[in-house]
Design an enzyme around this catalytic site. Structure first.
Site, PDB file in Angstrom:
ATOM      1  N   GLU A 288     -33.530  10.048  10.910  1.00 45.44           N
ATOM      2  CA  GLU A 288     -32.181   9.527  10.695  1.00 45.44           C
ATOM      3  C   GLU A 288     -32.165   8.011  10.899  1.00 45.44           C
ATOM      4  O   GLU A 288     -32.718   7.522  11.894  1.00 45.44           O
ATOM      5  CB  GLU A 288     -31.188  10.171  11.665  1.00 45.44           C
ATOM      6  CG  GLU A 288     -29.752   9.796  11.326  1.00 45.44           C
ATOM      7  CD  GLU A 288     -28.742  10.448  12.262  1.00 45.44           C
ATOM      8  OE1 GLU A 288     -27.591  10.632  11.834  1.00 45.44           O
ATOM      9  OE2 GLU A 288     -29.108  10.762  13.409  1.00 45.44           O
ATOM     10  N   GLY A 421     -31.935   7.524  22.009  1.00 46.33           N
ATOM     11  CA  GLY A 421     -31.749   8.336  23.199  1.00 46.33           C
ATOM     12  C   GLY A 421     -32.141   9.765  22.928  1.00 46.33           C
ATOM     13  O   GLY A 421     -32.746  10.434  23.754  1.00 46.33           O
ATOM     14  N   MET A 423     -32.309  12.806  19.236  1.00 43.45           N
ATOM     15  CA  MET A 423     -32.070  13.042  17.810  1.00 43.45           C
ATOM     16  C   MET A 423     -31.906  14.530  17.577  1.00 43.45           C
ATOM     17  O   MET A 423     -32.727  15.331  17.997  1.00 43.45           O
ATOM     18  CB  MET A 423     -33.244  12.484  16.985  1.00 43.45           C
ATOM     19  CG  MET A 423     -33.138  12.780  15.504  1.00 43.45           C
ATOM     20  SD  MET A 423     -31.642  12.077  14.777  1.00 43.45           S
ATOM     21  CE  MET A 423     -31.321  13.274  13.479  1.00 43.45           C
ATOM     22  N   HIS A 456     -24.260  16.330  23.822  1.00 44.81           N
ATOM     23  CA  HIS A 456     -24.028  15.641  22.558  1.00 44.81           C
ATOM     24  C   HIS A 456     -24.903  16.231  21.453  1.00 44.81           C
ATOM     25  O   HIS A 456     -24.436  16.532  20.360  1.00 44.81           O
ATOM     26  CB  HIS A 456     -24.338  14.159  22.746  1.00 44.81           C
ATOM     27  CG  HIS A 456     -24.010  13.315  21.557  1.00 44.81           C
ATOM     28  ND1 HIS A 456     -22.949  12.442  21.532  1.00 44.81           N
ATOM     29  CD2 HIS A 456     -24.599  13.204  20.351  1.00 44.81           C
ATOM     30  CE1 HIS A 456     -22.893  11.835  20.356  1.00 44.81           C
ATOM     31  NE2 HIS A 456     -23.905  12.281  19.623  1.00 44.81           N
ATOM     32  N   GLU A 457     -26.189  16.400  21.759  1.00 44.68           N
ATOM     33  CA  GLU A 457     -27.118  16.876  20.723  1.00 44.68           C
ATOM     34  C   GLU A 457     -26.850  18.332  20.346  1.00 44.68           C
ATOM     35  O   GLU A 457     -26.988  18.710  19.187  1.00 44.68           O
ATOM     36  CB  GLU A 457     -28.560  16.721  21.208  1.00 44.68           C
ATOM     37  CG  GLU A 457     -28.952  15.309  21.596  1.00 44.68           C
ATOM     38  CD  GLU A 457     -28.602  14.284  20.536  1.00 44.68           C
ATOM     39  OE1 GLU A 457     -28.188  13.168  20.900  1.00 44.68           O
ATOM     40  OE2 GLU A 457     -28.742  14.588  19.332  1.00 44.68           O
ATOM     41  N   HIS A 460     -24.068  18.544  17.946  1.00 46.43           N
ATOM     42  CA  HIS A 460     -24.513  18.188  16.592  1.00 46.43           C
ATOM     43  C   HIS A 460     -25.037  19.385  15.812  1.00 46.43           C
ATOM     44  O   HIS A 460     -25.070  19.350  14.572  1.00 46.43           O
ATOM     45  CB  HIS A 460     -25.629  17.150  16.664  1.00 46.43           C
ATOM     46  CG  HIS A 460     -25.161  15.742  16.594  1.00 46.43           C
ATOM     47  ND1 HIS A 460     -24.308  15.274  15.607  1.00 46.43           N
ATOM     48  CD2 HIS A 460     -25.434  14.666  17.379  1.00 46.43           C
ATOM     49  CE1 HIS A 460     -24.084  13.985  15.797  1.00 46.43           C
ATOM     50  NE2 HIS A 460     -24.751  13.595  16.867  1.00 46.43           N
TER      51      HIS A 460
END
Length: 1003
Positions: A288, A421, A423, A456-457, A460
Site C-alpha cells: 500500500e 506502524g 499494514m 486499527h488493523e 481494516h
C-alpha cells in the site's frame, strides 16, 4: 495501512503514520494553490558541510533580494559550537538565475507571419478535437480511443505507448492471478511468473497494466508470445494487438526477474542481528498504496479486485506466509521447498502479502479463525499479549459488524525492519516490532499503543479489505473508519486503557492541522503517485475518525451501528464511495435528518467551522465561519457546514443527559433558551469537529465558573476550552492575555486531559522562544510553568502506577520538569525504574558522556522493543553536537540505527536548541539520499519536513526554507507538506510579532 513511527501512544493513523511524529505543530494537507507561493525563481541550492551553531536568532536584516542566503546555522549570530576544521568547506550560496539584458522588438513582418501560423495551427487542432471527441467515463477511467486530446508518450524502445493517463483504462479487468515467486535471500533477487485471467469488457486493441523495476523475460497472451511496451514514468506496461480483442476472457502470462527492494516498499529485503550477533535476513512485502507492481505485474488500483493463488519457493530453513492458509508444501530437492496457498477472496492488489523468514509463532482459535502471532525466535516471550488482545478484538468485531471475519486464519507478524506502524494485508497483518510485541517490563502505556494498532488493523479487515474505497480520494473510508473503530473497540473491550483521553488528544491534533490554508477536504482529487502518498495524513485518519464520532453522537438508538452493518453487507467484496456510506446510514435513521446532506458538508470542504456565540438574556446568536489560523490568505471563505451543535449550561452540565442539540445550517441563527443561565458551554466533551468562540461576557462567565469550581465542567470540556482559546489566540481572535486569564484556574487542575493539553500548548510556545533565543522570555515561561504546575509535579511519585491515565499525567509532568530543569525533580535513578518513566529518566542520563554511552550499549543489545524505542529517543535528545551528527548519519545509512527510525531521530533532535539547526542542514544536504529511502509525499517525508521546520519563526529561516524547497523541482517542491511548512513558519512569525510584548508584560 498503519503508518506509525512510534513516539507516544497514538491512533494508528499515526499508528500507521505517527511513529514519525510526536508534535509537529501542523501536518500535511491539500493540493490547492498554496496560500504562500514558494518563490518560483530558478533557485539552485548548494549544500554545505560546515555550519556554525549559534545562539542569537534575530532577523539579521536580510533583504528579500539578497542573493546569498546563508544556511540556518551560519545565519544566527554568536558562535555556540564550531564543527571541526576538516569538515568545513567554502561557503556556497543559494543562486537566483537572472536574465541579463532586454529582448529586441521583432519586425512587423515577422509578427504578422507568426500570428497567421498560430491561427492556422489553432484552427486545425480545434477541428480535430471536435471531430474526434474526447470521452471520460463517470468512474474516472478513460475510454480507450485514439482522440487527439491525449498525446501518447514514447515507451522505452521509442515506440508510442498506447495510453496517456496515470489511471488504467477500464476496458480490461483482472479476474484471477496465479503468482509463482522464488526469492534468493543470498543475492537478494527473485524470479517470478504471473498468469492473469483477464476479462475484456469493451473491445480494445490494448491491455495496459502496472509494472515497476522488473526485467520481463517473456510474455504470452492466450498461449502466443507477445511484444510489450513500457512507460517507466507511470510504471505501466502495455500489450498492443493488431485487431480488437472481443469481449471475453483471456490469459496473460509474464515471466520476469527483479531485485528485492532495498527501500521499505514492494517485495523488500529486511535483516536483523540476533542475540548471538549473527545477521539474519528475510523478505517481506509492503504494497500500500502503489507497490504491488514492484512484486508482480498487475492492475494496481483498488477497484481492480481479483482473486489470487500464490506459490512461494524457499530454502527449507525458512517458512513462508501469505494471505491465505497453506495448502501443500512440495520438496523440490536441493534444499528448496515450494509452498502453495489457498485461493484468496476477492481483494485489491495492495492487500496481497507474502513473507519468507525464520519466525516462530503462537496460535489460538476464535470462532472459525485460527489467530497466530509471529516474531523472530529471540522474541518468542513477547508475543502472548498481542495474541490475547487480537482474539478479544476479533470477537468484538465479529459481533459488532454482524458479519464474521471471512478467512480461516489471521496472522499478525512482527517485522524487524518495517517503516509503517502496521499494514492490514488481509489475513497477514504486518507490524513494526514496537507496535506488536510486549515484554515483561512493558508499561500499560506501551500496551495501549500495541492494543490501538491491533484494533486499527483488525477493523481494516472489514473497512478497507471487505469493503474498499474505489479510489484513493476516499482513503478516509478505510483509515478514518479504522481509526474510529479502534477507539470504539478498545473502550468496550479494554476500558482500563483510558483510550477516551487519547482520542480527545487526537481530535485536538487534527484540528490544529486542519486549521491551515494548506489543508484539503476529507475526500479530494487525487491524480499523481505523490498525491496518493499524501493522502495518508491526519485529515484521512484523525479528521475522518472525528467526523464519524460527531455523526455517531448525533444519531440515536444504535442507528450508527445498524447503518454500518447494512453498508458492509451490501457492499462486501466490492468498492464504494463516501455517498454509499451516507446512504446506508440515512436509510436506517429515524430522525428528521439527511445524513448525506449533513456529512457531505464535512467531507467536501476543507477545514472546519468556528462557531461564535453571543448571548443576550435568553437569546443566543450563533454564527459560523471557516476557521483559519491565517484568514488573511483564505482561499475559501464561503463554506457552510451542517453543525450538530451541542451545549450545556450551569443548570445542568456534567451528566450526559444534560446535553442539548441545535442544528446550525446557516451562516447565522438564533437559539432561544427556556430560562436564564449564568453561562453556556458549546461542543460538549468536544465530540464535534469545530471550535467555539464566545463574546467577552461569555468567556468571562466561563472562566469565572472554572475558578469558582472547575468541576462544573467535565475534564474533557475543560481541556477543550484550553485547546480552543490557544487556537483562537494563534488566529488573532483573542489576545494572549485572555489565554493567561483562563490558565489561572489551572493551578487547581489535576485531571490528565486538561493538564496535558495545557502543557502541550505552553511547551510549543517555550520551544519557539528558545529557538528564537528569546532567553529571558523562555526563562520566564519556565517560571510560569513551575508556578502553575509545580505543586502537581511535586505530588508525583516514582513508584509503580497501574492507572494509564495517571501514568500519562505523571510522564507529561515529569518530562516537562526535566526538560526545563524545574527544581530538583530529575535525578538519574540507578535502581528499578517504572517503565512508563524510562523515557524521562533515560533523557536525563543521556546528557552525560557516561550515561549516553551506557544507553547506546543498551540500545544495541536490547531485545525489548518499547525499551529500545525509549532508549533511542534519549540518545537523540543529547545536547552534544558530535553525538547529534553521529546519530543523524547512522540513522540515515542504517549501519547502527535502523533507517526506519530516521524520522523519529529528526523529530527528537529538532526539539532541542543544540540540534535543530544541524538537523535542518542535514535534511537539506542529504535530501537525495532521504528520498531514496522514503518516497516523496510519504508520511515519513511529511514528518521529516515538519519536524525540521515547524519551530522556525524568523524571516531569515522563511526565506531559506522557501529557497530550499523551490530548488527541489520534481523531487518534492509541489508537496502539500511544503506549503504547510511555509505556512507554519509564517504563522510562527506572526504570533511572535503579535505577542512578544504581551509576554514581556504578563509573564
Amino acid at each position: 495501512m498503519d503508518k506509525t513511527l512510534v513516539l507516544a501512544p497514538q491512533p494508528r493513523n499515526m499508528i500507521e503514520n505517527s511513529m514519525f511524529e510526536e508534535e509537529p505543530d501542523v501536518v500535511d494537507l491539500a493540493k490547492e494553490s498554496p496560500s504562500y507561493p514558494i518563490d518560483t525563481d530558478n533557485v539552485v541550492y548548494e549544500p554545505r558541510s560546515s555550519r556554525l551553531l549559534v545562539r542569537g536568532l534575530g532577523e539579521n536584516d536580510l533583504d528579500e533580494d539578497e542573493e546569498d542566503y546563508e544556511s540556518s546555522a551560519r545565519l544566527l549570530g554568536m558562535s555556540f559550537m564550531n564543527r571541526s576544521s576538516n569538515q568545513r568547506s567554502a561557503a556556497s550560496s543559494y543562486i537566483r538565475q537572472h536574465y541579463s539584458g532586454s529582448c529586441s522588438m521583432p519586425s512587423t513582418k515577422t509578427m504578422v507571419v507568426g500570428v497567421v501560423v498560430l491561427v492556422l495551427v489553432a484552427s486545425m487542432l480545434m477541428v480535430l478535437y471536435f471531430l474526434l471527441g474526447c470521452n471520460f467515463t463517470t468512474a474516472g477511467c478513460q475510454k480507450t480511443n485514439s482522440t487527439m486530446d491525449s498525446i501518447y508518450p514514447n515507451s522505452t524502445n521509442g515506440e508510442l505507448f498506447p495510453w496517456a493517463d496515470l489511471r488504467l483504462p477500464c476496458s480490461v479487468h483482472p479476474v484471477h492471478y496465479n503468482i509463482t515467486l522464488h526469492p534468493d535471500l543470498t543475492i537478494m533477487t527473485f524470479q517470478g511468473s504471473v498468469s492473469i485471467l483477464v476479462q475484456v469488457l469493451n473491445e480494445t486493441k490494448n491491455i495496459v497494466l502496472h509494472s515497476s523495476d522488473m526485467n520481463i523475460i517473456k510474455a504470452t497472451f492466450d498461449g502466443k508470445e507477445v511484444h510489450f511496451l513500457e512507460y517507466k514514468p507511470w510504471q505501466q506496461i502495455a500489450f498492443k494487438f493488431p485487431e480488437d480483442l472481443k469481449k471475453g476472457q483471456y490469459v496473460l502470462n509474464i515471466t520476469y526477474t527483479a531485485n528485492l527492494s532495498s527501500s521499505y516498499d514492494g517485495f523488500y529485503n529486511s535483516s536483523y542481528v540476533d542475540t548471538n550477533g549473527i545477521k539474519r535476513v528475510l523478505a517481506a512485502t509492503q504494497f500500500e498504496p502503489l507497490a504491488a507492481r514492484k512484486a508482480f505485474p498487475c492492475f494496481d488500483e483498488p477497484a481492480f479486485k481479483s482473486t489470487f493463488t500464490i506459490k512461494m519457493t524457499r530454502e527449507s530453513k525458512y517458512i513462508s506466509l501469505s494471505n491465505m492458509p497453506k495448502v501443500i508444501t512440495t520438496d523440490l530437492k536441493n534444499g528448496l521447498e515450494e509452498d502453495e496457498f489457498e485461493k484468496s477472496v476477492n481483494m485489491s492488489t495492495y492487500l496481497v502479502a507474502f513473507i519468507v523468514a525464520d519466525f516462530i509463532s503462537v496460535s489460538k482459535n476464535v470462532s472459525k479463525t485460527k489467530v497466530s502471532v509471529y516474531a523472530v525466535p529471540d522474541k518468542k516471550e513477547q508475543v502472548q499479549y498481542a495474541l490475547d488482545t487480537a482474539c478479544k478484538l476479533l470477537e468484538f468485531y465479529n459481533s459488532f459488524f454482524k458479519n464474521e471475519y471471512p478467512l480461516s486464519k489471521l496472522d499478525l507478524v512482527a517485522i524487524p525492519d518495517f517503516l509503517a506502524g502496521a499494514m492490514e494485508n488481509w489475513g497477514l497483518i504486518t507490524f513494526r516490532e514496537t507496535t506488536l510485541l510486549v515484554g515483561s517490563n512493558s508499561s500499560a502505556i506501551d500496551k495501549q499503543l500495541v492494543t490501538s494498532v491491533i484494533a486499527h488493523e483488525l477493523a481494516h479487515q472489514w473497512f478497507g479489505n471487505l469493503v474498499t474505497m474505489q479510489w484513493w480520494n476516499d482513503l478516509w473510508l478505510n483509515e478514518g473508519f479504522a481509526t474510529y473503530m479502534q477507539y470504539i473497540s478498545i473502550e468496550s473491550v479494554f476500558p482500563g486503557l483510558d483510550i477516551d483521553t487519547e482520542f480527545l488528544n487526537v481530535r485536538f491534533k487534527a484540528l490544529a492541522k486542519d486549521a491551515l490554508n494548506s489543508s484539503h477536504p476529507v475526500s479530494t482529487v487525487v491524480s499523481t503517485p505523490e498525491q496518493v502518498e499524501e493522502m495518508f495524513d491526519s485529515v484521512s485518519y484523525e479528521k475522518g475518525a472525528s467526523i464519524l464520532l460527531m455523526l455517531n453522537a448525533t444519531l440515536t438508538d444504535g442507528e450508527f451501528q445498524k447503518g454500518v452493518t447494512q453498508y458492509l453487507q451490501k457492499y462486501k467484496l466490492s468498492n464504494t464511495k463516501s455517498e454509499n456510506l451516507w446512504n446506508s446510514l440515512s436509510q436506517v435513521s429515524k430522525q428528521n435528518l439527511s445524513v448525506s446532506e449533513m456529512m457531505n458538508t464535512w467531507t467536501v470542504h476543507k477545514g472546519f467551522p468556528l462557531v461564535t456565540v453571543k448571548r443576550s438574556g435568553t437569546q443566543v446568536t450563533l454564527t459560523q465561519e471557516h476557521f483559519l489560523l491565517n484568514a488573511e490568505n483564505s482561499t475559501d471563505d464561503s463554506s457552510l457546514w451542517h453543525i450538530p451543535l451541542t451545549y450545556v449550561s450551569d443548570k445542568c452540565s456534567v451528566l450526559s443527559s444534560c446535553k442539548q442539540v441545535f442544528h446550525l445550517k446557516e451562516k447565522t441563527a438564533t437559539l432561544k433558551l427556556p430560562d436564564q443561565v449564568k453561562w453556556l458551554k458549546f461542543n460538549v466533551r468536544s465530540d464535534g469537529f469545530y471550535i467555539v468562540h464566545y463574546d467577552e461576557e461569555g468567556w468571562k462567565d466561563l472562566i469565572g465558573a472554572l475558578k469558582e469550581d472547575m468541576n462544573v465542567l467535565s475534564c474533557k470540556d475543560r481541556a477543550a476550552l484550553i485547546n480552543n482559546i490557544f487556537a483562537l489566540s494563534r488566529s488573532g481572535k483573542v489576545s494572549f492575555r485572555q489565554v493567561l486569564n483562563l490558565m489561572d484556574y489551572i493551578r487547581n487542575e489535576n485531571e490528565t486531559a486538561p493538564v496535558t493539553e495545557a502543557l502541550f500548548q505552553l511547551g510549543q510556545i517555550y520551544r519557539l522562544l528558545d529557538k528564537r533565543s528569546e532567553l529571558d522570555l523562555a526563562s520566564r515561561m519556565t517560571s510560569y510553568i513551575e508556578d502553575h504546575f509545580g505543586s502537581l509535579m511535586e505530588n508525583q511519585s516514582w513508584d509503580l502506577e497501574t492507572s494509564v491515565s495517571k501514568m500519562t499525567l505523571r510522564s507529561a509532568l515529569l518530562e516537562m520538569a526535566c526538560s526545563l530543569n524545574i527544581r530538583n525533580f530529575c535525578v538519574v535513578i540507578d535502581s528499578w525504574i517504572p517503565s512508563d518513566l524510562m523515557r524521562t529518566v533515560f533523557k536525563v542520563a543521556a546528557q552525560t558522556d557516561e550515561g549516553w554511552g551506557k544507553l547506546l550499549d543498551m540500545y544495541k543489545h536490547s531485545i525489548n522493543d518499547p525499551e529500545k524505542h525509549k532508549t533511542l529517543e534519549a540518545l537523540a535528545s543529547t545536547q552534544d553536537v558530535w553525538k547529534i551528527i553521529w546519530i543523524l548519519q547512522k540513522s540515515l545509512d542504517g549501519s547502527e540505527i535502523q533507517t526506519q527510525e530516521f524520522p523519529l531521530v529528526i523529530n527528537t533532535i529538532c526539539k532541542s536548541f543544540a540540534g535543530y539547526l544541524y538537523a535542518w542542514d542535514f535534511v537539506k544536504e542529504n535530501w537525495d539520499k532521504i528520498t531514496q529511502k522514503f518516497s516523496v509525499g510519504s508520511f515519513a517525508i511529511q514528518s521529516i519536513i515538519m519536524s525540521a521546520t515547524s519551530q522556525f519563526s524568523t524571516k531569515t529561516h522563511l526565506v531559506e526554507a522557501q529557497n530550499f524547497f523551490s530548488s527541489l523541482g520534481m523531487k518534492g517542491s509541489q508537496m502539500r507538506i511544503v506549503q504547510e511548512a511555509i505556512e507554519t513558519i509564517k504563522l510562527n512569525m506572526r504570533w511572535m510579532e503579535n505577542n512578544l510584548n504581551t509576554l514581556q508584560s504578563w509573564l
